[in-house]
Design an enzyme around this catalytic site. Sequence first.
Site, PDB file in Angstrom:
ATOM      1  N   CYS A 151      -7.427 -38.224  -9.218  1.00  0.00           N
ATOM      2  CA  CYS A 151      -6.505 -38.022 -10.324  1.00  0.00           C
ATOM      3  C   CYS A 151      -6.805 -36.732 -11.079  1.00  0.00           C
ATOM      4  O   CYS A 151      -7.955 -36.308 -11.170  1.00  0.00           O
ATOM      5  CB  CYS A 151      -6.606 -39.180 -11.298  1.00  0.00           C
ATOM      6  SG  CYS A 151      -6.285 -40.762 -10.550  1.00  0.00           S
TER       7      CYS A 151
ATOM      8  N   ARG B  60      -7.100 -31.698  -5.259  1.00  0.00           N
ATOM      9  CA  ARG B  60      -8.005 -32.842  -5.389  1.00  0.00           C
ATOM     10  C   ARG B  60      -7.497 -34.066  -4.620  1.00  0.00           C
ATOM     11  O   ARG B  60      -8.241 -35.015  -4.419  1.00  0.00           O
ATOM     12  CB  ARG B  60      -8.140 -33.218  -6.872  1.00  0.00           C
ATOM     13  CG  ARG B  60      -8.805 -32.152  -7.703  1.00  0.00           C
ATOM     14  CD  ARG B  60      -8.550 -32.380  -9.181  1.00  0.00           C
ATOM     15  NE  ARG B  60      -9.131 -33.596  -9.676  1.00  0.00           N
ATOM     16  CZ  ARG B  60     -10.216 -33.659 -10.439  1.00  0.00           C
ATOM     17  NH1 ARG B  60     -10.830 -32.561 -10.780  1.00  0.00           N
ATOM     18  NH2 ARG B  60     -10.678 -34.799 -10.867  1.00  0.00           N
TER      19      ARG B  60
ATOM     20  N   TRP C 173      -4.188 -40.656  -7.857  1.00  0.00           N
ATOM     21  CA  TRP C 173      -4.679 -41.105  -6.558  1.00  0.00           C
ATOM     22  C   TRP C 173      -4.936 -42.598  -6.732  1.00  0.00           C
ATOM     23  O   TRP C 173      -5.818 -43.006  -7.492  1.00  0.00           O
ATOM     24  CB  TRP C 173      -5.954 -40.346  -6.208  1.00  0.00           C
ATOM     25  CG  TRP C 173      -6.491 -40.658  -4.855  1.00  0.00           C
ATOM     26  CD1 TRP C 173      -6.086 -40.091  -3.676  1.00  0.00           C
ATOM     27  CD2 TRP C 173      -7.532 -41.579  -4.518  1.00  0.00           C
ATOM     28  NE1 TRP C 173      -6.825 -40.617  -2.633  1.00  0.00           N
ATOM     29  CE2 TRP C 173      -7.722 -41.536  -3.119  1.00  0.00           C
ATOM     30  CE3 TRP C 173      -8.336 -42.451  -5.267  1.00  0.00           C
ATOM     31  CZ2 TRP C 173      -8.651 -42.304  -2.452  1.00  0.00           C
ATOM     32  CZ3 TRP C 173      -9.266 -43.225  -4.588  1.00  0.00           C
ATOM     33  CH2 TRP C 173      -9.414 -43.143  -3.198  1.00  0.00           C
TER      34      TRP C 173
ATOM     35  N   ASN D 194      -7.816 -40.685 -16.248  1.00  0.00           N
ATOM     36  CA  ASN D 194      -8.680 -40.630 -15.051  1.00  0.00           C
ATOM     37  C   ASN D 194      -9.829 -41.593 -15.272  1.00  0.00           C
ATOM     38  O   ASN D 194     -10.354 -41.688 -16.378  1.00  0.00           O
ATOM     39  CB  ASN D 194      -9.277 -39.233 -14.865  1.00  0.00           C
ATOM     40  CG  ASN D 194      -8.280 -38.245 -14.321  1.00  0.00           C
ATOM     41  OD1 ASN D 194      -7.117 -38.559 -14.128  1.00  0.00           O
ATOM     42  ND2 ASN D 194      -8.740 -37.033 -14.082  1.00  0.00           N
ATOM     43  N   GLY D 195     -10.256 -42.239 -14.198  1.00  0.00           N
ATOM     44  CA  GLY D 195     -11.388 -43.161 -14.307  1.00  0.00           C
ATOM     45  C   GLY D 195     -10.949 -44.558 -13.930  1.00  0.00           C
ATOM     46  O   GLY D 195      -9.838 -44.765 -13.423  1.00  0.00           O
TER      47      GLY D 195
ATOM     48  N   GLU E 114     -21.772 -35.532  11.027  1.00  0.00           N
ATOM     49  CA  GLU E 114     -20.813 -34.727  10.268  1.00  0.00           C
ATOM     50  C   GLU E 114     -19.614 -34.363  11.153  1.00  0.00           C
ATOM     51  O   GLU E 114     -18.468 -34.397  10.709  1.00  0.00           O
ATOM     52  CB  GLU E 114     -21.499 -33.467   9.709  1.00  0.00           C
ATOM     53  CG  GLU E 114     -20.581 -32.460   9.031  1.00  0.00           C
ATOM     54  CD  GLU E 114     -19.827 -32.983   7.812  1.00  0.00           C
ATOM     55  OE1 GLU E 114     -20.097 -34.103   7.343  1.00  0.00           O
ATOM     56  OE2 GLU E 114     -18.933 -32.258   7.330  1.00  0.00           O
TER      57      GLU E 114
ATOM     58  N   LYS F 246     -15.733 -35.263  10.292  1.00  0.00           N
ATOM     59  CA  LYS F 246     -14.682 -34.235  10.201  1.00  0.00           C
ATOM     60  C   LYS F 246     -13.504 -34.623  11.072  1.00  0.00           C
ATOM     61  O   LYS F 246     -12.355 -34.567  10.654  1.00  0.00           O
ATOM     62  CB  LYS F 246     -15.292 -32.915  10.664  1.00  0.00           C
ATOM     63  CG  LYS F 246     -14.952 -31.677   9.950  1.00  0.00           C
ATOM     64  CD  LYS F 246     -15.452 -31.429   8.568  1.00  0.00           C
ATOM     65  CE  LYS F 246     -15.544 -32.572   7.632  1.00  0.00           C
ATOM     66  NZ  LYS F 246     -16.239 -32.384   6.419  1.00  0.00           N
TER      67      LYS F 246
ATOM     68  N   GLU G 259     -11.560 -37.892   9.753  1.00  0.00           N
ATOM     69  CA  GLU G 259     -10.825 -37.817   8.473  1.00  0.00           C
ATOM     70  C   GLU G 259      -9.558 -36.989   8.579  1.00  0.00           C
ATOM     71  O   GLU G 259      -8.579 -37.274   7.910  1.00  0.00           O
ATOM     72  CB  GLU G 259     -11.722 -37.331   7.326  1.00  0.00           C
ATOM     73  CG  GLU G 259     -12.156 -35.900   7.405  1.00  0.00           C
ATOM     74  CD  GLU G 259     -13.057 -35.491   6.243  1.00  0.00           C
ATOM     75  OE1 GLU G 259     -12.848 -35.961   5.131  1.00  0.00           O
ATOM     76  OE2 GLU G 259     -13.956 -34.670   6.469  1.00  0.00           O
TER      77      GLU G 259
ATOM     78  N   HIS H 156     -27.915 -49.883  23.445  1.00  0.00           N
ATOM     79  CA  HIS H 156     -28.264 -51.149  22.792  1.00  0.00           C
ATOM     80  C   HIS H 156     -27.008 -51.875  22.309  1.00  0.00           C
ATOM     81  O   HIS H 156     -27.045 -52.577  21.300  1.00  0.00           O
ATOM     82  CB  HIS H 156     -29.246 -50.891  21.653  1.00  0.00           C
ATOM     83  CG  HIS H 156     -30.556 -50.348  22.149  1.00  0.00           C
ATOM     84  ND1 HIS H 156     -31.518 -51.145  22.716  1.00  0.00           N
ATOM     85  CD2 HIS H 156     -31.021 -49.083  22.220  1.00  0.00           C
ATOM     86  CE1 HIS H 156     -32.548 -50.398  23.100  1.00  0.00           C
ATOM     87  NE2 HIS H 156     -32.267 -49.134  22.808  1.00  0.00           N
TER      88      HIS H 156
ATOM     89  N   LYS I   7     -10.013 -35.103  -2.956  1.00  0.00           N
ATOM     90  CA  LYS I   7     -11.034 -34.064  -2.907  1.00  0.00           C
ATOM     91  C   LYS I   7     -12.239 -34.416  -3.762  1.00  0.00           C
ATOM     92  O   LYS I   7     -13.367 -34.135  -3.399  1.00  0.00           O
ATOM     93  CB  LYS I   7     -10.414 -32.735  -3.368  1.00  0.00           C
ATOM     94  CG  LYS I   7     -11.352 -31.543  -3.283  1.00  0.00           C
ATOM     95  CD  LYS I   7     -11.659 -31.190  -1.835  1.00  0.00           C
ATOM     96  CE  LYS I   7     -12.749 -30.161  -1.705  1.00  0.00           C
ATOM     97  NZ  LYS I   7     -13.338 -30.169  -0.361  1.00  0.00           N
TER      98      LYS I   7
HETATM   99  C1  F6R Z   1     -15.573 -35.009   3.759  1.00  0.00           C
HETATM  100  C2  F6R Z   1     -15.689 -34.839   2.327  1.00  0.00           C
HETATM  101  C3  F6R Z   1     -16.300 -35.933   1.540  1.00  0.00           C
HETATM  102  C4  F6R Z   1     -17.173 -35.361   0.412  1.00  0.00           C
HETATM  103  C5  F6R Z   1     -17.661 -36.500  -0.503  1.00  0.00           C
HETATM  104  C6  F6R Z   1     -18.591 -35.994  -1.583  1.00  0.00           C
HETATM  105  O1  F6R Z   1     -15.010 -33.876   4.347  1.00  0.00           O
HETATM  106  O2  F6R Z   1     -15.294 -33.836   1.788  1.00  0.00           O
HETATM  107  O3  F6R Z   1     -17.016 -36.811   2.345  1.00  0.00           O
HETATM  108  O4  F6R Z   1     -18.248 -34.685   0.992  1.00  0.00           O
HETATM  109  O5  F6R Z   1     -16.562 -37.125  -1.086  1.00  0.00           O
HETATM  110  O6  F6R Z   1     -17.949 -35.088  -2.406  1.00  0.00           O
HETATM  111  P1  F6R Z   1     -18.771 -34.113  -3.343  1.00  0.00           P
HETATM  112  O7  F6R Z   1     -19.513 -33.179  -2.447  1.00  0.00           O
HETATM  113  O8  F6R Z   1     -17.753 -33.434  -4.183  1.00  0.00           O
HETATM  114  O9  F6R Z   1     -19.730 -34.967  -4.134  1.00  0.00           O
END
Ligand code: F6R
Length: 586
Positions: free
Chosen positions: A2, A27, A73, A97-98, A460, A464, A467, A483, A581
């Site tokens: 948000c 975001r 969001w 927000n929150g 990672e 990537k 997502e 296993h 984001k």
């Molecule tokens: C994946 C991604 C998320 C962030 C996670 C933490 O591509 O971007 O997994 O890494 O939400 O976000 P930050 O780094 O802002 O604490």
Amino acid sequence: MCGIVGYVGKKNCLKTIIDGIKALEYRGYDSVGVAYFRDDDISIIKDKGRIMDLEKKIDTNIETKIGIGHTRWATHGEPSKVNAHPHRVNKITLVHNGIIENYDEIRTELIKYGYEFKSDTDTEVLCAYIDYLYSKNNDMIKSLSMLKDKIKGSYATCILCSDDKEHLYIVKKGSPLILGTSNDEYIIASDIAAIIDKTKRYMILDDDEIGIISGNGYEICDSDLKVIKKDILTFDKNIDKISKDGYDHFMLKEIYEEDDLIKKTLSYYLNNDLLKDLPDLSKYKEIYIVGCGSAYNAGLVGKYYIENYLNIPVYVEIASEFRYKKLFINDESLVIAISQSGETADTIEAVNIAKKYKAKTIGIVNTYKSTIARISDEVIYINAGIEVAVATTKAYSLQVLYLILLSLRNKGIDKNIINKISNDIKEVYEIDYKELAKKISNKEHIFFIGRGIDYYLAIEGSLKLKEISYIHAECYAAGELKHGTISLIDKGTPVISVITNKDISSKTISNIKEVKARGAYVILVCTDDIVVDKDIYDDIIIVPSDEVMSPILSIIGLQLLSYYVAKDKGCDIDKPRNLAKSVTVE
Ligand code: F6R
């Protein structure tokens, strides 16, 4: 997640509010809305969907000098018009927000007083509760000061009261809120990106502070209603203009920025002999690294480096788990919090908890003056610039780079690495990922395997891919597959295997043979110093080897592969469904 924007000043404000919420689009959001005073009444325009669609319904020439805007969001209730902010209950209209954790209990109480609710949101309950308090004491500031006694959870809120068309009211706890000031104009926002086009001067609201703002000025009070003087900060960083610069997506642009960012960071520390300016980790007996998602994954890579170069045990914890588990930290422990946004609710709380245990805290953060940057004992800015794509790429690589620098602070790094890494990254950019992407973009399941550091990189890589392409991708430690999980490997199942560490490559190669024997379609991502037989893989991505930087090179390859798979599938790469984001709720 948000985003909040509020404006009060001498000018018509709808264009500023819309520009502000557009700046917060990155975001992630699913609905959007604005509210403003027009003559003596408050108008609300809101809907599910994108800002550009809502914008068509708004006449920005309307005479109004006070208003609020929001990108939502969804947390409580689906994305819909009725659940979108702003919410209005009688005299109170607000954006929030929150998360109000005890909203159900307050809702039940308010229903007894005759309140009715239209939406499924906790925000409407907050709105009704403020209206209830205001109806009792006819004083907005007093009403807002009473929130902290009742509300459990977090809130940053910007409020219009229909009895007072001159003022905006703000209050926050947990979630971030800033007030930007310029001549006769005040902009409230949840993020600096929303105000920067209007002003570089701003203040950061602290928990339980309350503000009343008009076109003639503002007053901020603490929770005892004492007026306080806040420091005005000047945002002196260069904030990149949010533009794709000719790239198809922000994600691709950000992957291509990695070369320059990594080169600049290394040049800064190595050419100026500044490695020693970084904190010395060698004085700690044990180190905890906390983070979420990719930041957690970067921490795993950091664990490998710190343990290997500094000989100190490192425990990497998912921040949301760290918050609620039994901890063994004390004043001799170091807790490193990694966060691009610096506003991730779970990571913030992990830092707060670490501080309660008197552990020393270091934030590795991208966003300037964000909450984690402010609450950590020490902050290291990775200076990646604004990252717009929801899937992190450049911030992850710089988090890893800083962890490498921290682990080599005492040993030192040869300056020749600066040119070498830049040439190596360019080689990784030049690999053709498109053909390979086409071969796997129609798959439903993809596995990733690796050992040691390569396992951490593969984790990672799989995040990537899943997502942004929505392909189910699971990552396993290569030796663990047999296993149980190997039963899922069938003819043609893609298995992406990462090998950058020569020392244990033969072990991973054995595991690759096991899946190959069961029909897997093996894609090998390896460094050019690994010797492999052609018959163990179907496709190969070879990245240059480097004693220190191989992980960064292979992850860039995996980022690009994921990008092209998602592109081939026609996915919304920069804004994958359901994701945000900045995750400001727990
Ligand atoms: C994946 C991604 C998320 C962030 C996670 C933490 O591509 O971007 O997994 O890494 O939400 O976000 P930050 O780094 O802002 O604490």
